[in-house]
Design a protein around this motif. Structure first.
Motif, PDB file in Angstrom:
ATOM      1  N   CYS A   1       0.871  -1.160   0.000  1.00  0.00           N
ATOM      2  CA  CYS A   1       0.000   0.000   0.000  1.00  0.00           C
ATOM      3  C   CYS A   1       0.918   1.223   0.000  1.00  0.00           C
ATOM      4  O   CYS A   1       1.731   1.390   0.916  1.00  0.00           O
ATOM      5  CB  CYS A   1      -0.889   0.005   1.239  1.00  0.00           C
ATOM      6  N   LEU A   2       0.809   2.039  -1.064  1.00  0.00           N
ATOM      7  CA  LEU A   2       1.671   3.210  -1.206  1.00  0.00           C
ATOM      8  C   LEU A   2       0.850   4.491  -1.224  1.00  0.00           C
ATOM      9  O   LEU A   2      -0.328   4.476  -1.580  1.00  0.00           O
ATOM     10  CB  LEU A   2       2.468   3.135  -2.515  1.00  0.00           C
ATOM     11  N   ASN A   3       1.507   5.580  -0.905  1.00  0.00           N
ATOM     12  CA  ASN A   3       0.904   6.904  -1.016  1.00  0.00           C
ATOM     13  C   ASN A   3       0.809   7.249  -2.497  1.00  0.00           C
ATOM     14  O   ASN A   3       1.801   7.176  -3.222  1.00  0.00           O
ATOM     15  CB  ASN A   3       1.759   7.934  -0.278  1.00  0.00           C
ATOM     16  N   ARG A   4      -0.357   7.614  -2.947  1.00  0.00           N
ATOM     17  CA  ARG A   4      -0.596   7.903  -4.362  1.00  0.00           C
ATOM     18  C   ARG A   4       0.211   9.103  -4.869  1.00  0.00           C
ATOM     19  O   ARG A   4       0.638   9.136  -6.016  1.00  0.00           O
ATOM     20  CB  ARG A   4      -2.096   8.165  -4.556  1.00  0.00           C
ATOM     21  N   LYS A   5       0.417  10.087  -4.018  1.00  0.00           N
ATOM     22  CA  LYS A   5       1.088  11.313  -4.462  1.00  0.00           C
ATOM     23  C   LYS A   5       2.599  11.168  -4.620  1.00  0.00           C
ATOM     24  O   LYS A   5       3.179  11.667  -5.575  1.00  0.00           O
ATOM     25  CB  LYS A   5       0.784  12.445  -3.485  1.00  0.00           C
ATOM     26  N   ASP A   6       3.249  10.446  -3.674  1.00  0.00           N
ATOM     27  CA  ASP A   6       4.715  10.400  -3.721  1.00  0.00           C
ATOM     28  C   ASP A   6       5.308   8.993  -3.766  1.00  0.00           C
ATOM     29  O   ASP A   6       6.519   8.823  -3.817  1.00  0.00           O
ATOM     30  CB  ASP A   6       5.316  11.180  -2.549  1.00  0.00           C
ATOM     31  N   GLY A   7       4.481   7.944  -3.721  1.00  0.00           N
ATOM     32  CA  GLY A   7       4.970   6.577  -3.802  1.00  0.00           C
ATOM     33  C   GLY A   7       5.591   6.053  -2.521  1.00  0.00           C
ATOM     34  O   GLY A   7       6.201   4.982  -2.527  1.00  0.00           O
ATOM     35  N   SER A   8       5.440   6.761  -1.423  1.00  0.00           N
ATOM     36  CA  SER A   8       6.031   6.293  -0.166  1.00  0.00           C
ATOM     37  C   SER A   8       5.226   5.115   0.384  1.00  0.00           C
ATOM     38  O   SER A   8       4.014   5.018   0.206  1.00  0.00           O
ATOM     39  CB  SER A   8       6.101   7.428   0.865  1.00  0.00           C
ATOM     40  N   LEU A   9       5.922   4.214   1.070  1.00  0.00           N
ATOM     41  CA  LEU A   9       5.317   3.010   1.621  1.00  0.00           C
ATOM     42  C   LEU A   9       4.443   3.348   2.826  1.00  0.00           C
ATOM     43  O   LEU A   9       4.893   4.001   3.766  1.00  0.00           O
ATOM     44  CB  LEU A   9       6.408   2.022   2.039  1.00  0.00           C
TER      45      LEU A   9
END
Length: 137
Positions: free
Chosen positions: A108-116
């Protein structure tokens, strides 16, 4: 006046005329007009009918972020194999992107920056695209 419905097993048959559009068809046409606000599963919905809203741009795609997954080797893959699950389409809902990987994790990643945001270890490669329904993955 509409013709009476006739029951055949689990299906209902109803005679329609040109003056009386089938309400099920009308609903499908209306649903296709509005682009989705999320892609919660492979091809966008349980009917698997979303292929994008178009038009497709002639400009090259821009990578806004990337996320590296691990490789796997084992019962299903004798040689190292990596990448996202097959067919590889993530589920996108609100600010989160969900996908499985060949390395045996669901992410599951953050949509805006790709962070986990989180990851979950499976017992083998996660090859199918996930589906999000309500608060369940």
């Amino acid at each position: 006046m509409p013709a009476p419905a006739r029951q055949l097993g689990a299906f209902s048959l109803r005679k329609t005329t040109k003056a009386e559009p089938d309400p099920r068809t009308t609903k499908l046409i209306e649903a296709k007009k509005a682009p989705p606000t999320a892609v919660p599963m492979w091809l966008g919905n349980p009917a698997r009918t979303f292929y994008g809203t178009g038009p497709w741009s002639d400009k090259p795609l821009e990578v806004v972020w990337d996320f590296k997954t691990s490789w796997t080797r084992g019962r299903l893959h004798k040689d190292p194999w990596g990448g996202s699950g097959w067919p590889g389409q993530p589920a996108i809902v609100e600010d989160r992107v969900y996908f499985g990987s060949a390395g045996g994790y669901v992410y599951c990643l953050n949509r805006k920056d790709g962070s986990l945001i989180w990851s979950y270890k499976t017992i083998d490669g996660a090859k199918s695209s996930p589906a999000v329904v309500g608060d369940r993955l």
